[in-house]
Enzyme design. Structure first.
Site, PDB file in Angstrom:
ATOM      1  N   LYS A 186       0.862  -1.186   0.000  1.00 50.05           N
ATOM      2  CA  LYS A 186       0.000   0.000   0.000  1.00 50.05           C
ATOM      3  C   LYS A 186       0.894   1.230   0.000  1.00 50.05           C
ATOM      4  O   LYS A 186       2.005   1.195   0.520  1.00 50.05           O
ATOM      5  CB  LYS A 186      -0.880   0.033   1.263  1.00 50.05           C
ATOM      6  CG  LYS A 186      -2.152   0.824   1.087  1.00 50.05           C
ATOM      7  CD  LYS A 186      -3.144   0.067   0.229  1.00 50.05           C
ATOM      8  CE  LYS A 186      -4.483   0.702   0.159  1.00 50.05           C
ATOM      9  NZ  LYS A 186      -5.486  -0.247  -0.365  1.00 50.05           N
TER      10      LYS A 186
HETATM   11  P1  NAD Z   1     -13.173   7.296  -3.305  1.00 49.76           P
HETATM   12  O1  NAD Z   1     -12.249   8.421  -3.015  1.00 49.76           O
HETATM   13  O2  NAD Z   1     -13.635   7.039  -4.701  1.00 49.76           O
HETATM   14  O3  NAD Z   1     -14.504   7.412  -2.410  1.00 49.76           O
HETATM   15  C1  NAD Z   1     -14.481   7.614  -1.026  1.00 49.76           C
HETATM   16  C2  NAD Z   1     -15.874   8.114  -0.631  1.00 49.76           C
HETATM   17  O4  NAD Z   1     -15.980   8.199   0.785  1.00 49.76           O
HETATM   18  C3  NAD Z   1     -16.194   9.506  -1.172  1.00 49.76           C
HETATM   19  O5  NAD Z   1     -17.561   9.559  -1.522  1.00 49.76           O
HETATM   20  C4  NAD Z   1     -15.902  10.394   0.027  1.00 49.76           C
HETATM   21  O6  NAD Z   1     -16.604  11.614  -0.029  1.00 49.76           O
HETATM   22  C5  NAD Z   1     -16.407   9.508   1.135  1.00 49.76           C
HETATM   23  N1  NAD Z   1     -15.871   9.829   2.449  1.00 49.76           N
HETATM   24  C6  NAD Z   1     -14.593  10.089   2.810  1.00 49.76           C
HETATM   25  N2  NAD Z   1     -14.524  10.323   4.135  1.00 49.76           N
HETATM   26  C7  NAD Z   1     -15.775  10.195   4.611  1.00 49.76           C
HETATM   27  C8  NAD Z   1     -16.351  10.306   5.904  1.00 49.76           C
HETATM   28  N3  NAD Z   1     -15.617  10.614   6.969  1.00 49.76           N
HETATM   29  N4  NAD Z   1     -17.689  10.090   6.020  1.00 49.76           N
HETATM   30  C9  NAD Z   1     -18.429   9.761   4.947  1.00 49.76           C
HETATM   31  N5  NAD Z   1     -17.949   9.638   3.706  1.00 49.76           N
HETATM   32  C10 NAD Z   1     -16.639   9.868   3.552  1.00 49.76           C
HETATM   33  O7  NAD Z   1     -12.454   5.999  -2.686  1.00 49.76           O
HETATM   34  P2  NAD Z   1     -12.808   4.480  -2.955  1.00 49.76           P
HETATM   35  O8  NAD Z   1     -11.868   3.960  -3.983  1.00 49.76           O
HETATM   36  O9  NAD Z   1     -14.291   4.323  -3.126  1.00 49.76           O
HETATM   37  O10 NAD Z   1     -12.346   3.838  -1.571  1.00 49.76           O
HETATM   38  C11 NAD Z   1     -13.174   3.803  -0.416  1.00 49.76           C
HETATM   39  C12 NAD Z   1     -12.658   2.739   0.522  1.00 49.76           C
HETATM   40  O11 NAD Z   1     -12.655   1.482  -0.164  1.00 49.76           O
HETATM   41  C13 NAD Z   1     -11.228   2.935   1.034  1.00 49.76           C
HETATM   42  O12 NAD Z   1     -11.145   2.408   2.341  1.00 49.76           O
HETATM   43  C14 NAD Z   1     -10.415   2.081   0.085  1.00 49.76           C
HETATM   44  O13 NAD Z   1      -9.182   1.668   0.659  1.00 49.76           O
HETATM   45  C15 NAD Z   1     -11.350   0.912  -0.099  1.00 49.76           C
HETATM   46  N6  NAD Z   1     -11.111   0.096  -1.301  1.00 49.76           N
HETATM   47  C16 NAD Z   1     -11.142   0.641  -2.551  1.00 49.76           C
HETATM   48  C17 NAD Z   1     -10.935  -0.180  -3.652  1.00 49.76           C
HETATM   49  C18 NAD Z   1     -11.036   0.342  -5.061  1.00 49.76           C
HETATM   50  O14 NAD Z   1     -10.936  -0.472  -5.993  1.00 49.76           O
HETATM   51  N7  NAD Z   1     -11.261   1.632  -5.281  1.00 49.76           N
HETATM   52  C19 NAD Z   1     -10.664  -1.534  -3.482  1.00 49.76           C
HETATM   53  C20 NAD Z   1     -10.662  -2.062  -2.193  1.00 49.76           C
HETATM   54  C21 NAD Z   1     -10.887  -1.229  -1.105  1.00 49.76           C
END
Ligand code: NAD
Length: 427
Positions: A117
Protein backbone atom coordinates in the site's frame (compact mmCIF):
# COMPACT_ATOMS: atom_id res chain seq x y z
CA UNK A 1 12.93 -20.32 18.84
CA UNK A 2 11.59 -17.14 17.29
CA UNK A 3 10.63 -14.26 19.52
CA UNK A 4 10.04 -10.55 19.29
CA UNK A 5 12.46 -9.99 22.20
CA UNK A 6 15.42 -11.63 20.44
CA UNK A 7 15.08 -9.41 17.38
CA UNK A 8 14.97 -5.62 17.61
CA UNK A 9 11.28 -4.73 17.72
CA UNK A 10 10.29 -2.31 14.97
CA UNK A 11 6.93 -1.54 16.57
CA UNK A 12 7.80 2.16 16.92
CA UNK A 13 8.39 2.74 13.23
CA UNK A 14 4.89 1.54 12.33
CA UNK A 15 3.20 3.15 15.31
CA UNK A 16 -0.33 4.08 14.22
CA UNK A 17 -3.80 3.09 15.49
CA UNK A 18 -4.59 1.28 12.24
CA UNK A 19 -1.41 -0.82 12.43
CA UNK A 20 -2.34 -1.83 15.98
CA UNK A 21 -5.73 -2.89 14.67
CA UNK A 22 -4.11 -4.99 11.92
CA UNK A 23 -1.64 -6.61 14.34
CA UNK A 24 -4.37 -7.30 16.93
CA UNK A 25 -6.46 -9.00 14.25
CA UNK A 26 -3.42 -11.06 13.19
CA UNK A 27 -2.81 -12.08 16.81
CA UNK A 28 -6.46 -13.10 17.22
CA UNK A 29 -6.31 -15.22 14.06
CA UNK A 30 -2.87 -16.85 14.49
CA UNK A 31 -3.88 -19.40 17.18
CA UNK A 32 -6.46 -20.81 14.74
CA UNK A 33 -4.11 -20.84 11.73
CA UNK A 34 -1.76 -23.57 13.00
CA UNK A 35 1.37 -21.90 11.62
CA UNK A 36 4.95 -22.03 12.80
CA UNK A 37 5.91 -19.30 15.34
CA UNK A 38 8.70 -18.01 13.09
CA UNK A 39 6.23 -17.48 10.26
CA UNK A 40 3.78 -15.72 12.55
CA UNK A 41 6.57 -13.41 13.67
CA UNK A 42 7.72 -12.68 10.12
CA UNK A 43 4.17 -11.78 9.07
CA UNK A 44 3.83 -9.23 11.88
CA UNK A 45 6.00 -6.69 10.04
CA UNK A 46 6.25 -5.46 6.44
CA UNK A 47 9.21 -6.69 4.40
CA UNK A 48 10.09 -3.27 3.04
CA UNK A 49 8.96 0.33 3.31
CA UNK A 50 9.96 3.48 1.46
CA UNK A 51 9.51 6.98 2.85
CA UNK A 52 9.78 9.85 0.40
CA UNK A 53 9.52 13.62 0.36
CA UNK A 54 8.00 14.57 -2.99
CA UNK A 55 8.58 18.14 -4.22
CA UNK A 56 5.92 19.68 -6.47
CA UNK A 57 5.67 23.05 -8.21
CA UNK A 58 2.23 24.51 -7.40
CA UNK A 59 0.13 26.55 -9.83
CA UNK A 60 0.96 29.82 -8.02
CA UNK A 61 4.69 29.32 -8.68
CA UNK A 62 5.57 28.25 -5.11
CA UNK A 63 6.74 24.73 -4.21
CA UNK A 64 5.44 22.21 -1.71
CA UNK A 65 6.97 18.99 -0.36
CA UNK A 66 4.61 16.09 0.37
CA UNK A 67 5.39 13.08 2.59
CA UNK A 68 4.82 9.85 0.66
CA UNK A 69 5.11 6.14 1.40
CA UNK A 70 5.09 2.69 -0.15
CA UNK A 71 4.99 -0.35 2.09
CA UNK A 72 5.40 -3.95 0.86
CA UNK A 73 4.26 -6.51 3.39
CA UNK A 74 4.96 -9.97 1.91
CA UNK A 75 6.41 -11.25 -1.35
CA UNK A 76 6.08 -14.95 -0.47
CA UNK A 77 3.39 -15.61 -3.09
CA UNK A 78 4.48 -13.20 -5.84
CA UNK A 79 4.83 -9.49 -6.56
CA UNK A 80 3.22 -7.17 -4.04
CA UNK A 81 -0.01 -5.42 -4.98
CA UNK A 82 -1.97 -2.56 -3.50
CA UNK A 83 -3.45 0.87 -3.95
CA UNK A 84 -2.04 4.37 -3.80
CA UNK A 85 -4.10 6.91 -1.82
CA UNK A 86 -3.97 10.68 -1.70
CA UNK A 87 -5.30 11.76 1.69
CA UNK A 88 -4.45 14.10 4.54
CA UNK A 89 -4.21 11.23 7.03
CA UNK A 90 -1.73 9.00 5.18
CA UNK A 91 1.09 7.79 7.45
CA UNK A 92 3.69 5.02 7.34
CA UNK A 93 1.79 3.02 9.97
CA UNK A 94 -1.51 3.37 8.09
CA UNK A 95 0.15 2.11 4.88
CA UNK A 96 1.71 -0.77 6.83
CA UNK A 97 -1.70 -1.85 8.14
CA UNK A 98 -3.31 -1.59 4.72
CA UNK A 99 -0.39 -3.53 3.15
CA UNK A 100 -0.85 -6.35 5.67
CA UNK A 101 -4.59 -6.55 4.89
CA UNK A 102 -3.73 -6.71 1.19
CA UNK A 103 -1.55 -9.76 1.90
CA UNK A 104 -4.45 -11.61 3.57
CA UNK A 105 -6.86 -10.49 0.86
CA UNK A 106 -4.74 -11.64 -2.09
CA UNK A 107 -3.93 -14.92 -0.36
CA UNK A 108 -7.56 -15.58 0.62
CA UNK A 109 -8.61 -15.05 -3.00
CA UNK A 110 -5.73 -17.33 -4.11
CA UNK A 111 -4.13 -14.61 -6.24
CA UNK A 112 -0.35 -14.93 -6.78
CA UNK A 113 0.42 -11.68 -4.95
CA UNK A 114 1.51 -10.28 -1.60
CA UNK A 115 0.23 -7.05 -0.11
CA UNK A 116 1.42 -3.47 -0.51
CA UNK A 117 0.00 0.00 0.00
CA UNK A 118 1.21 3.52 -0.58
CA UNK A 119 0.08 7.07 -0.51
CA UNK A 120 0.84 10.74 -0.36
CA UNK A 121 -0.18 12.93 2.56
CA UNK A 122 -1.94 15.80 0.79
CA UNK A 123 -5.36 17.35 0.37
CA UNK A 124 -6.38 16.40 -3.18
CA UNK A 125 -9.61 18.42 -2.94
CA UNK A 126 -7.54 21.59 -2.75
CA UNK A 127 -5.22 20.71 -5.62
CA UNK A 128 -5.65 21.36 -9.35
CA UNK A 129 -5.43 18.54 -11.91
CA UNK A 130 -2.06 19.97 -13.02
CA UNK A 131 -0.70 19.83 -9.48
CA UNK A 132 -1.99 16.28 -8.99
CA UNK A 133 -0.41 15.21 -12.28
CA UNK A 134 2.99 16.69 -11.33
CA UNK A 135 2.76 15.08 -7.88
CA UNK A 136 1.89 11.69 -9.42
CA UNK A 137 4.71 11.79 -11.97
CA UNK A 138 7.34 12.84 -9.44
CA UNK A 139 6.12 10.24 -6.90
CA UNK A 140 6.28 7.54 -9.59
CA UNK A 141 9.81 8.59 -10.59
CA UNK A 142 10.96 8.37 -6.98
CA UNK A 143 9.32 4.93 -6.66
CA UNK A 144 11.04 3.49 -9.77
CA UNK A 145 13.61 1.38 -7.87
CA UNK A 146 10.85 -0.23 -5.78
CA UNK A 147 8.03 -0.99 -8.22
CA UNK A 148 7.81 -3.18 -11.33
CA UNK A 149 5.47 -5.69 -12.99
CA UNK A 150 7.25 -8.55 -11.19
CA UNK A 151 8.02 -6.61 -7.99
CA UNK A 152 5.18 -4.33 -6.91
CA UNK A 153 2.13 -3.24 -8.91
CA UNK A 154 0.21 -0.13 -7.75
CA UNK A 155 -3.55 0.47 -8.23
CA UNK A 156 -6.03 3.24 -7.37
CA UNK A 157 -7.32 3.85 -3.85
CA UNK A 158 -8.85 6.86 -2.08
CA UNK A 159 -8.82 9.97 -4.32
CA UNK A 160 -6.78 8.28 -7.04
CA UNK A 161 -8.37 6.94 -10.21
CA UNK A 162 -7.87 5.76 -13.79
CA UNK A 163 -6.23 9.06 -14.74
CA UNK A 164 -3.74 8.78 -11.87
CA UNK A 165 -2.85 5.26 -13.02
CA UNK A 166 -2.44 6.47 -16.62
CA UNK A 167 0.10 9.08 -15.44
CA UNK A 168 1.93 6.43 -13.40
CA UNK A 169 2.01 4.04 -16.35
CA UNK A 170 3.24 6.78 -18.69
CA UNK A 171 5.96 7.97 -16.29
CA UNK A 172 7.24 4.42 -15.77
CA UNK A 173 7.07 3.61 -19.50
CA UNK A 174 8.99 6.77 -20.46
CA UNK A 175 11.78 5.76 -18.10
CA UNK A 176 12.17 2.21 -19.45
CA UNK A 177 11.66 3.20 -23.08
CA UNK A 178 8.56 1.21 -24.05
CA UNK A 179 4.93 0.87 -22.99
CA UNK A 180 4.56 -1.20 -19.80
CA UNK A 181 0.81 -1.48 -19.16
CA UNK A 182 1.36 -4.23 -16.55
CA UNK A 183 3.09 -1.80 -14.14
CA UNK A 184 -0.26 -0.60 -12.72
CA UNK A 185 -3.86 -1.80 -12.69
CA UNK A 186 -7.04 0.24 -12.67
CA UNK A 187 -5.87 2.24 -15.71
CA UNK A 188 -8.04 3.29 -18.68
CA UNK A 189 -9.06 0.53 -21.10
CA UNK A 190 -7.37 2.51 -23.92
CA UNK A 191 -3.91 1.76 -22.48
CA UNK A 192 -4.44 -1.85 -21.37
CA UNK A 193 -6.93 -1.45 -18.55
CA UNK A 194 -9.54 -4.14 -18.05
CA UNK A 195 -13.21 -3.75 -18.76
CA UNK A 196 -15.18 -4.03 -15.50
CA UNK A 197 -12.20 -3.00 -13.29
CA UNK A 198 -13.88 0.31 -12.47
CA UNK A 199 -17.01 -1.46 -11.20
CA UNK A 200 -15.24 -4.49 -9.71
CA UNK A 201 -14.90 -3.51 -6.04
CA UNK A 202 -18.46 -2.21 -5.64
CA UNK A 203 -19.90 -5.10 -7.66
CA UNK A 204 -17.85 -7.54 -5.57
CA UNK A 205 -19.21 -6.06 -2.35
CA UNK A 206 -22.70 -6.85 -3.58
CA UNK A 207 -21.82 -10.37 -4.82
CA UNK A 208 -20.48 -11.21 -1.32
CA UNK A 209 -23.37 -9.46 0.43
CA UNK A 210 -25.95 -11.32 -1.66
CA UNK A 211 -24.34 -14.67 -0.84
CA UNK A 212 -24.28 -13.82 2.88
CA UNK A 213 -27.92 -12.70 2.77
CA UNK A 214 -28.86 -16.01 1.16
CA UNK A 215 -27.07 -17.92 3.96
CA UNK A 216 -28.86 -15.83 6.57
CA UNK A 217 -32.26 -16.38 4.97
CA UNK A 218 -32.73 -12.72 4.09
CA UNK A 219 -33.11 -12.37 0.29
CA UNK A 220 -31.22 -9.29 -0.85
CA UNK A 221 -34.12 -8.04 -2.95
CA UNK A 222 -36.17 -7.50 0.20
CA UNK A 223 -33.53 -5.68 2.28
CA UNK A 224 -33.24 -2.03 3.28
CA UNK A 225 -29.68 -0.86 2.73
CA UNK A 226 -27.57 2.09 3.91
CA UNK A 227 -24.27 2.94 2.20
CA UNK A 228 -21.56 5.13 3.73
CA UNK A 229 -19.25 6.59 1.05
CA UNK A 230 -20.38 7.39 -2.47
CA UNK A 231 -17.11 7.17 -4.39
CA UNK A 232 -15.84 4.33 -6.52
CA UNK A 233 -16.79 1.57 -4.08
CA UNK A 234 -19.91 3.00 -2.41
CA UNK A 235 -21.36 4.60 -5.55
CA UNK A 236 -21.15 1.37 -7.53
CA UNK A 237 -22.26 -0.81 -4.60
CA UNK A 238 -25.37 1.35 -4.08
CA UNK A 239 -26.29 1.04 -7.77
CA UNK A 240 -25.68 -2.74 -7.81
CA UNK A 241 -27.81 -3.18 -4.68
CA UNK A 242 -30.66 -1.23 -6.27
CA UNK A 243 -30.30 -3.20 -9.52
CA UNK A 244 -30.81 -6.41 -7.51
CA UNK A 245 -34.05 -5.02 -6.09
CA UNK A 246 -32.78 -3.92 -2.68
CA UNK A 247 -33.97 -0.56 -1.34
CA UNK A 248 -31.09 1.89 -0.78
CA UNK A 249 -32.59 4.29 1.73
CA UNK A 250 -29.53 6.39 2.60
CA UNK A 251 -26.02 7.20 1.40
CA UNK A 252 -23.37 9.68 2.49
CA UNK A 253 -20.03 11.18 1.53
CA UNK A 254 -17.73 13.89 2.92
CA UNK A 255 -20.42 16.50 2.24
CA UNK A 256 -23.05 14.74 4.42
CA UNK A 257 -25.84 12.18 4.11
CA UNK A 258 -29.21 11.88 2.35
CA UNK A 259 -32.15 9.70 3.39
CA UNK A 260 -35.32 8.66 1.61
CA UNK A 261 -37.25 5.81 3.26
CA UNK A 262 -38.94 5.00 -0.06
CA UNK A 263 -35.54 4.41 -1.68
CA UNK A 264 -33.16 6.92 -3.27
CA UNK A 265 -33.25 7.59 -7.01
CA UNK A 266 -29.65 6.50 -7.63
CA UNK A 267 -29.22 7.53 -11.30
CA UNK A 268 -30.45 11.02 -10.32
CA UNK A 269 -28.15 11.06 -7.30
CA UNK A 270 -25.12 10.08 -9.42
CA UNK A 271 -25.97 12.88 -11.86
CA UNK A 272 -26.27 15.31 -8.91
CA UNK A 273 -22.85 14.29 -7.56
CA UNK A 274 -21.24 14.68 -11.00
CA UNK A 275 -22.60 18.23 -11.17
CA UNK A 276 -22.20 19.37 -7.54
CA UNK A 277 -19.28 17.28 -6.27
CA UNK A 278 -21.19 15.66 -3.36
CA UNK A 279 -24.53 14.23 -2.22
CA UNK A 280 -25.44 17.17 0.07
CA UNK A 281 -28.57 19.13 -0.90
CA UNK A 282 -29.88 16.36 -3.19
CA UNK A 283 -33.61 16.90 -3.75
CA UNK A 284 -36.34 14.51 -2.56
CA UNK A 285 -34.37 13.45 0.48
CA UNK A 286 -33.93 14.30 4.11
CA UNK A 287 -30.48 15.56 5.11
CA UNK A 288 -28.60 13.72 7.83
CA UNK A 289 -25.08 13.65 9.21
CA UNK A 290 -22.63 10.81 8.68
CA UNK A 291 -22.94 9.90 12.36
CA UNK A 292 -26.75 9.65 12.02
CA UNK A 293 -26.41 7.55 8.86
CA UNK A 294 -24.39 4.87 10.67
CA UNK A 295 -27.17 4.49 13.25
CA UNK A 296 -30.14 4.28 10.88
CA UNK A 297 -32.24 1.13 11.34
CA UNK A 298 -31.60 -1.06 8.28
CA UNK A 299 -30.87 -4.66 7.23
CA UNK A 300 -27.54 -4.14 5.46
CA UNK A 301 -25.02 -1.40 6.30
CA UNK A 302 -22.30 -1.01 3.67
CA UNK A 303 -19.23 0.85 4.96
CA UNK A 304 -17.48 2.17 1.85
CA UNK A 305 -15.85 5.42 2.94
CA UNK A 306 -12.73 4.94 5.06
CA UNK A 307 -11.23 3.29 8.12
CA UNK A 308 -12.41 3.60 11.73
CA UNK A 309 -16.09 4.46 11.24
CA UNK A 310 -17.76 1.96 13.58
CA UNK A 311 -15.96 2.17 16.91
CA UNK A 312 -16.53 1.42 20.61
CA UNK A 313 -18.29 4.79 20.75
CA UNK A 314 -21.10 4.08 18.25
CA UNK A 315 -21.15 0.25 17.83
CA UNK A 316 -23.89 -0.16 20.46
CA UNK A 317 -26.15 2.13 18.41
CA UNK A 318 -25.65 0.52 15.00
CA UNK A 319 -29.03 -0.97 14.07
CA UNK A 320 -28.49 -3.45 11.27
CA UNK A 321 -28.31 -7.21 10.72
CA UNK A 322 -25.31 -7.29 8.42
CA UNK A 323 -22.32 -4.95 8.05
CA UNK A 324 -20.49 -5.20 4.71
CA UNK A 325 -17.00 -3.70 4.75
CA UNK A 326 -16.41 -2.13 1.33
CA UNK A 327 -13.73 0.14 2.84
CA UNK A 328 -10.56 -1.14 4.46
CA UNK A 329 -10.58 -1.21 8.25
CA UNK A 330 -13.89 0.62 8.87
CA UNK A 331 -14.66 -1.38 12.05
CA UNK A 332 -12.38 -1.12 15.09
CA UNK A 333 -11.35 -4.18 17.12
CA UNK A 334 -13.58 -3.09 20.03
CA UNK A 335 -16.52 -2.48 17.71
CA UNK A 336 -16.05 -5.95 16.21
CA UNK A 337 -16.53 -7.48 19.66
CA UNK A 338 -19.60 -5.36 20.41
CA UNK A 339 -21.22 -6.21 17.05
CA UNK A 340 -20.47 -9.93 17.53
CA UNK A 341 -22.05 -9.86 21.01
CA UNK A 342 -25.12 -8.18 19.55
CA UNK A 343 -25.43 -10.88 16.88
CA UNK A 344 -24.63 -8.52 14.00
CA UNK A 345 -22.65 -10.24 11.25
CA UNK A 346 -19.64 -8.40 9.80
CA UNK A 347 -18.53 -9.29 6.28
CA UNK A 348 -14.82 -8.44 6.58
CA UNK A 349 -12.94 -6.13 4.23
CA UNK A 350 -10.36 -8.73 3.15
CA UNK A 351 -13.18 -10.75 1.62
CA UNK A 352 -15.86 -8.20 0.84
CA UNK A 353 -13.84 -5.61 -1.09
CA UNK A 354 -11.56 -8.16 -2.78
CA UNK A 355 -13.35 -7.73 -6.11
CA UNK A 356 -11.05 -4.81 -6.92
CA UNK A 357 -7.77 -6.65 -6.56
CA UNK A 358 -9.23 -9.73 -8.22
CA UNK A 359 -10.07 -7.84 -11.40
CA UNK A 360 -6.72 -6.02 -11.05
CA UNK A 361 -5.15 -9.48 -11.20
CA UNK A 362 -7.20 -10.25 -14.33
CA UNK A 363 -6.00 -6.93 -15.79
CA UNK A 364 -2.33 -7.79 -15.10
CA UNK A 365 -2.74 -11.27 -16.61
CA UNK A 366 -4.37 -9.75 -19.72
CA UNK A 367 -1.56 -7.16 -20.02
CA UNK A 368 1.18 -9.79 -19.67
CA UNK A 369 -0.54 -12.05 -22.22
CA UNK A 370 -1.54 -9.14 -24.52
CA UNK A 371 -4.90 -10.88 -24.84
CA UNK A 372 -8.09 -9.25 -23.58
CA UNK A 373 -11.27 -10.81 -22.19
CA UNK A 374 -14.89 -9.72 -22.47
CA UNK A 375 -16.93 -8.05 -19.74
CA UNK A 376 -19.04 -11.17 -19.29
CA UNK A 377 -15.98 -13.39 -18.94
CA UNK A 378 -14.54 -11.10 -16.29
CA UNK A 379 -17.78 -10.77 -14.36
CA UNK A 380 -18.23 -14.55 -14.34
CA UNK A 381 -14.63 -15.20 -13.24
CA UNK A 382 -14.95 -12.55 -10.50
CA UNK A 383 -18.15 -14.11 -9.24
CA UNK A 384 -16.49 -17.58 -9.17
CA UNK A 385 -13.49 -16.29 -7.22
CA UNK A 386 -15.51 -14.36 -4.63
CA UNK A 387 -18.07 -17.10 -4.18
CA UNK A 388 -15.36 -19.70 -3.64
CA UNK A 389 -13.60 -17.49 -1.07
CA UNK A 390 -16.89 -16.67 0.69
CA UNK A 391 -17.83 -20.36 0.97
CA UNK A 392 -14.40 -21.27 2.40
CA UNK A 393 -14.67 -18.45 4.96
CA UNK A 394 -18.23 -19.36 5.95
CA UNK A 395 -17.32 -23.05 6.39
CA UNK A 396 -14.23 -22.25 8.46
CA UNK A 397 -16.23 -19.86 10.66
CA UNK A 398 -18.84 -22.56 11.29
CA UNK A 399 -16.33 -25.38 11.83
CA UNK A 400 -14.10 -23.44 14.24
CA UNK A 401 -16.73 -21.15 15.83
CA UNK A 402 -14.97 -18.04 14.54
CA UNK A 403 -16.23 -14.65 13.43
CA UNK A 404 -16.23 -14.17 9.67
CA UNK A 405 -13.28 -11.79 10.07
CA UNK A 406 -11.13 -14.26 11.97
CA UNK A 407 -12.06 -17.00 9.51
CA UNK A 408 -11.10 -14.80 6.55
CA UNK A 409 -7.77 -13.89 8.15
CA UNK A 410 -7.06 -17.52 9.08
CA UNK A 411 -7.81 -18.51 5.47
CA UNK A 412 -5.41 -15.86 4.13
CA UNK A 413 -2.68 -16.51 6.70
CA UNK A 414 -2.73 -20.26 6.00
CA UNK A 415 -2.19 -19.66 2.28
CA UNK A 416 0.80 -17.37 2.88
CA UNK A 417 2.22 -19.65 5.56
CA UNK A 418 1.91 -22.64 3.22
CA UNK A 419 4.02 -20.81 0.61
CA UNK A 420 6.58 -19.74 3.21
CA UNK A 421 6.90 -23.27 4.57
CA UNK A 422 7.39 -24.68 1.06
CA UNK A 423 10.04 -22.07 0.24
CA UNK A 424 11.82 -22.44 3.59
CA UNK A 425 13.52 -19.86 5.79
CA UNK A 426 16.23 -18.03 3.78
CA UNK A 427 19.21 -18.55 3.98
P1 NAD B 1 -13.17 7.30 -3.31
O1 NAD B 1 -12.25 8.42 -3.02
O2 NAD B 1 -13.63 7.04 -4.70
O3 NAD B 1 -14.50 7.41 -2.41
C1 NAD B 1 -14.48 7.61 -1.03
C2 NAD B 1 -15.87 8.11 -0.63
O4 NAD B 1 -15.98 8.20 0.78
C3 NAD B 1 -16.19 9.51 -1.17
O5 NAD B 1 -17.56 9.56 -1.52
C4 NAD B 1 -15.90 10.39 0.03
O6 NAD B 1 -16.60 11.61 -0.03
C5 NAD B 1 -16.41 9.51 1.13
N1 NAD B 1 -15.87 9.83 2.45
C6 NAD B 1 -14.59 10.09 2.81
N2 NAD B 1 -14.52 10.32 4.13
C7 NAD B 1 -15.77 10.20 4.61
C8 NAD B 1 -16.35 10.31 5.90
N3 NAD B 1 -15.62 10.61 6.97
N4 NAD B 1 -17.69 10.09 6.02
C9 NAD B 1 -18.43 9.76 4.95
N5 NAD B 1 -17.95 9.64 3.71
C10 NAD B 1 -16.64 9.87 3.55
O7 NAD B 1 -12.45 6.00 -2.69
P2 NAD B 1 -12.81 4.48 -2.95
O8 NAD B 1 -11.87 3.96 -3.98
O9 NAD B 1 -14.29 4.32 -3.13
O10 NAD B 1 -12.35 3.84 -1.57
C11 NAD B 1 -13.17 3.80 -0.42
C12 NAD B 1 -12.66 2.74 0.52
O11 NAD B 1 -12.66 1.48 -0.16
C13 NAD B 1 -11.23 2.94 1.03
O12 NAD B 1 -11.15 2.41 2.34
C14 NAD B 1 -10.42 2.08 0.08
O13 NAD B 1 -9.18 1.67 0.66
C15 NAD B 1 -11.35 0.91 -0.10
N6 NAD B 1 -11.11 0.10 -1.30
C16 NAD B 1 -11.14 0.64 -2.55
C17 NAD B 1 -10.93 -0.18 -3.65
C18 NAD B 1 -11.04 0.34 -5.06
O14 NAD B 1 -10.94 -0.47 -5.99
N7 NAD B 1 -11.26 1.63 -5.28
C19 NAD B 1 -10.66 -1.53 -3.48
C20 NAD B 1 -10.66 -2.06 -2.19
C21 NAD B 1 -10.89 -1.23 -1.10
Amino acid sequence: MASVEQGASTELEWDAPLFHTAVTQLEQALPHADVDDAIGLRLRYPEQAVMLSVPVKLDDGTAAVFPAYRVQHSSALGPTKGGIRYDQEVTLGECAALAMWMTWKCALLRLPYGGAKGGVRCNPRQMSQGEIQRLTRRFTSELLPFIGPQEDIPAPDMATNEQTMAWMMDTYSMQVGHAVPEIVTGKPVSIGGSVFRHEATGAGVVIVTERACARLGMPLARQRCVVQGFGNVGGIAATELAERGARVIAVSDVTGGVLNEAGLDLPALHAWVREHGGVADFAESQHITNAELLELPCDVLVLAAREDQVTAENATRVETRLVAEGANGPTSVEADEILAERGIYVLPDVLTNAGGVTVSYFEWVQDLGRLFWTRNEIRARLSDKLTDAFDRVWRLAEDRGLTLRSAALVGGIREVAGAMEARGFYP
